[in-house]
Design a protein around this motif. Structure first.
Motif, mmCIF file in Angstrom:
data_model
loop_
_atom_site.group_PDB
_atom_site.id
_atom_site.type_symbol
_atom_site.label_atom_id
_atom_site.label_comp_id
_atom_site.label_asym_id
_atom_site.label_seq_id
_atom_site.Cartn_x
_atom_site.Cartn_y
_atom_site.Cartn_z
ATOM 1 N N LEU A 112 -7.200 -8.444 -8.561
ATOM 2 C CA LEU A 112 -7.787 -7.100 -8.422
ATOM 3 C C LEU A 112 -7.826 -6.471 -9.800
ATOM 4 N N ASP A 113 -9.015 -6.205 -10.305
ATOM 5 C CA ASP A 113 -9.131 -5.521 -11.596
ATOM 6 C C ASP A 113 -9.189 -4.026 -11.307
ATOM 7 N N THR A 114 -8.152 -3.300 -11.757
ATOM 8 C CA THR A 114 -8.039 -1.878 -11.396
ATOM 9 C C THR A 114 -8.583 -0.943 -12.477
ATOM 10 N N THR A 115 -9.282 -1.522 -13.476
ATOM 11 C CA THR A 115 -9.761 -0.685 -14.587
ATOM 12 C C THR A 115 -10.490 0.554 -14.075
ATOM 13 N N ASP A 116 -11.368 0.354 -13.079
ATOM 14 C CA ASP A 116 -12.145 1.484 -12.569
ATOM 15 C C ASP A 116 -11.748 1.898 -11.157
ATOM 16 N N MET A 117 -10.513 1.604 -10.789
ATOM 17 C CA MET A 117 -10.071 1.966 -9.427
ATOM 18 C C MET A 117 -8.985 3.033 -9.500
ATOM 19 N N SER A 118 -8.978 3.925 -8.500
ATOM 20 C CA SER A 118 -7.907 4.931 -8.441
ATOM 21 C C SER A 118 -6.703 4.300 -7.728
ATOM 22 N N ILE A 119 -5.547 4.957 -7.863
ATOM 23 C CA ILE A 119 -4.338 4.434 -7.214
ATOM 24 C C ILE A 119 -4.515 4.334 -5.684
ATOM 25 N N PRO A 120 -5.013 5.394 -5.009
ATOM 26 C CA PRO A 120 -5.183 5.269 -3.556
ATOM 27 C C PRO A 120 -6.144 4.148 -3.168
ATOM 28 N N GLU A 121 -7.190 3.934 -3.980
ATOM 29 C CA GLU A 121 -8.130 2.838 -3.664
ATOM 30 C C GLU A 121 -7.411 1.488 -3.690
ATOM 31 N N VAL A 122 -6.581 1.299 -4.711
ATOM 32 C CA VAL A 122 -5.873 0.016 -4.837
ATOM 33 C C VAL A 122 -4.900 -0.160 -3.665
ATOM 34 N N VAL A 123 -4.139 0.917 -3.379
ATOM 35 C CA VAL A 123 -3.151 0.856 -2.287
ATOM 36 C C VAL A 123 -3.847 0.512 -0.967
ATOM 37 N N ASN A 124 -4.935 1.234 -0.658
ATOM 38 C CA ASN A 124 -5.610 1.008 0.627
ATOM 39 C C ASN A 124 -6.189 -0.396 0.712
ATOM 40 N N HIS A 125 -6.711 -0.871 -0.403
ATOM 41 C CA HIS A 125 -7.282 -2.220 -0.425
ATOM 42 C C HIS A 125 -6.215 -3.262 -0.092
ATOM 43 N N ILE A 126 -5.034 -3.111 -0.703
ATOM 44 C CA ILE A 126 -3.963 -4.098 -0.477
ATOM 45 C C ILE A 126 -3.443 -3.994 0.962
ATOM 46 N N ILE A 127 -3.330 -2.779 1.464
ATOM 47 C CA ILE A 127 -2.855 -2.636 2.855
ATOM 48 C C ILE A 127 -3.883 -3.221 3.835
ATOM 49 N N ASP A 128 -5.177 -3.056 3.525
ATOM 50 C CA ASP A 128 -6.211 -3.687 4.366
ATOM 51 C C ASP A 128 -6.040 -5.205 4.360
ATOM 52 N N LEU A 129 -5.778 -5.760 3.177
ATOM 53 C CA LEU A 129 -5.594 -7.218 3.091
ATOM 54 C C LEU A 129 -4.378 -7.651 3.909
ATOM 55 N N ALA A 130 -3.318 -6.837 3.880
ATOM 56 C CA ALA A 130 -2.109 -7.157 4.653
ATOM 57 C C ALA A 130 -2.418 -7.113 6.152
ATOM 58 N N ARG A 131 -3.243 -6.137 6.547
ATOM 59 C CA ARG A 131 -3.619 -6.039 7.975
ATOM 60 C C ARG A 131 -4.429 -7.253 8.400
ATOM 61 N N GLU A 132 -5.403 -7.634 7.522
ATOM 62 C CA GLU A 132 -6.235 -8.810 7.844
ATOM 63 C C GLU A 132 -5.377 -10.032 8.097
ATOM 64 N N ARG A 133 -4.226 -10.093 7.409
ATOM 65 C CA ARG A 133 -3.334 -11.250 7.561
ATOM 66 C C ARG A 133 -2.269 -10.999 8.630
ATOM 67 N N SER A 134 -2.425 -9.904 9.373
ATOM 68 C CA SER A 134 -1.468 -9.537 10.439
ATOM 69 C C SER A 134 -0.040 -9.400 9.926
ATOM 70 N N LEU A 135 0.110 -8.929 8.702
ATOM 71 C CA LEU A 135 1.462 -8.748 8.159
ATOM 72 C C LEU A 135 2.016 -7.393 8.571
ATOM 73 N N VAL A 136 1.084 -6.460 8.898
ATOM 74 C CA VAL A 136 1.535 -5.128 9.320
ATOM 75 C C VAL A 136 0.828 -4.752 10.626
#
Ligand code: DC
Length: 225
Positions: free
Chosen positions: A201-225
């Motif tokens: 994930l290149d965060t150069t142009d991403m805000s902190i909430p965008e990065v957090v939400n993206h990672i949590i979405d990935l965790a959901r896709e993998r049924s980790l949460v």
């Protein structure tokens, strides 16, 4: 199975902030592995151990008397070394540089390995570092490699220091970041690199909430949460 999310990447990519927010949102444990290298460097300095004495530094790492105490609401974790709070001391540039030196030593990394793995406790752990996905938690079901351009990372660091009232030069910070990247990426043992099965994930142009939400979405896709 206790789930692990690993966040690796160069210094200043936002791993610390992002890991802390994600661990808080999920109610999971947090492993700040860089703090263990910083604490080893600080303990070595305090005990007069030379930064080229690998065996003695490994002893320091093995015997590290540390505690991570939960901060007050919305406050960061309090880092304790030998019963004394060192949360600020371990965040200085000089401690970061010394940490980068001790982190290049195999015996030190070995000495800290089990201590890091012990953070894997229910309901899950978010592990922040350089080799979380490639060495420490190779079994992790979600591995993120968080990066940003060196200039952007230097900008963030300058801003962070200025907010604390510390006046710093952009060029000096940029060159420190580049030196540390170079050392972390080119060392023989556990070099900084994306895991083969990781997501960059290149965060150069991403805000902190965008990065957090993206990672949590990935965790959901993998049924980790
Ligand atoms: O993330 P940080 O800036 O607190 O890390 C301090 C130093 O420790 C950094 O130079 C890289 C090193 N480190 C490491 O080699 N492996 C880790 N898992 C975490 C940090």
């Amino acid at each position: 199975m206790i789930p692990v999310i690993t966040l690796d990447g160069p210094g200043g990519a936002g791993k610390g902030t992002i890991s802390q927010i994600i661990a808080g949102r999920l109610g999971w444990h947090l492993l700040d592995s860089g703090a263990l290298y910083r604490l080893t460097a600080l303990a070595a300095e305090r005990h007069g151990v030379a930064f080229d004495d690998e065996a003695a530094l490994a002893d320091v790492a093995r015997q590290l008397d540390v505690a991570f105490l939960p901060g007050e609401e919305n406050e960061p974790v309090r880092v304790m070394l030998e019963g004394e709070e060192v949360s600020k001391e371990i965040r200085t540039e000089s401690c970061g540089n010394n940490a980068s030196k001790v982190a290049a030593l195999n015996a030190v990394r070995d000495a800290l390995l089990q201590r890091q793995r012990d953070f894997k406790q229910a309901p899950g752990v978010v592990a922040d570092g350089r080799d979380m996905g490639t060495v420490v938690f190779t079994e992790a079901p979600l591995k993120i490699y968080l990066t940003a351009s060196a200039e952007e990372r230097a900008n963030r660091r300058v801003k962070q220091l200025q907010d604390k009232g510390i006046d710093v030069k952009f060029q000096a910070i940029l060159s420190e970041i580049q030196t540390r990247d170079e050392r972390d990426m080119n060392r023989a043992v556990a070099p900084l690199k994306p895991a083969d099965d990781g997501i960059t994930l290149d965060t150069t142009d991403m805000s902190i909430p965008e990065v957090v939400n993206h990672i949590i979405d990935l965790a959901r896709e993998r049924s980790l949460v």
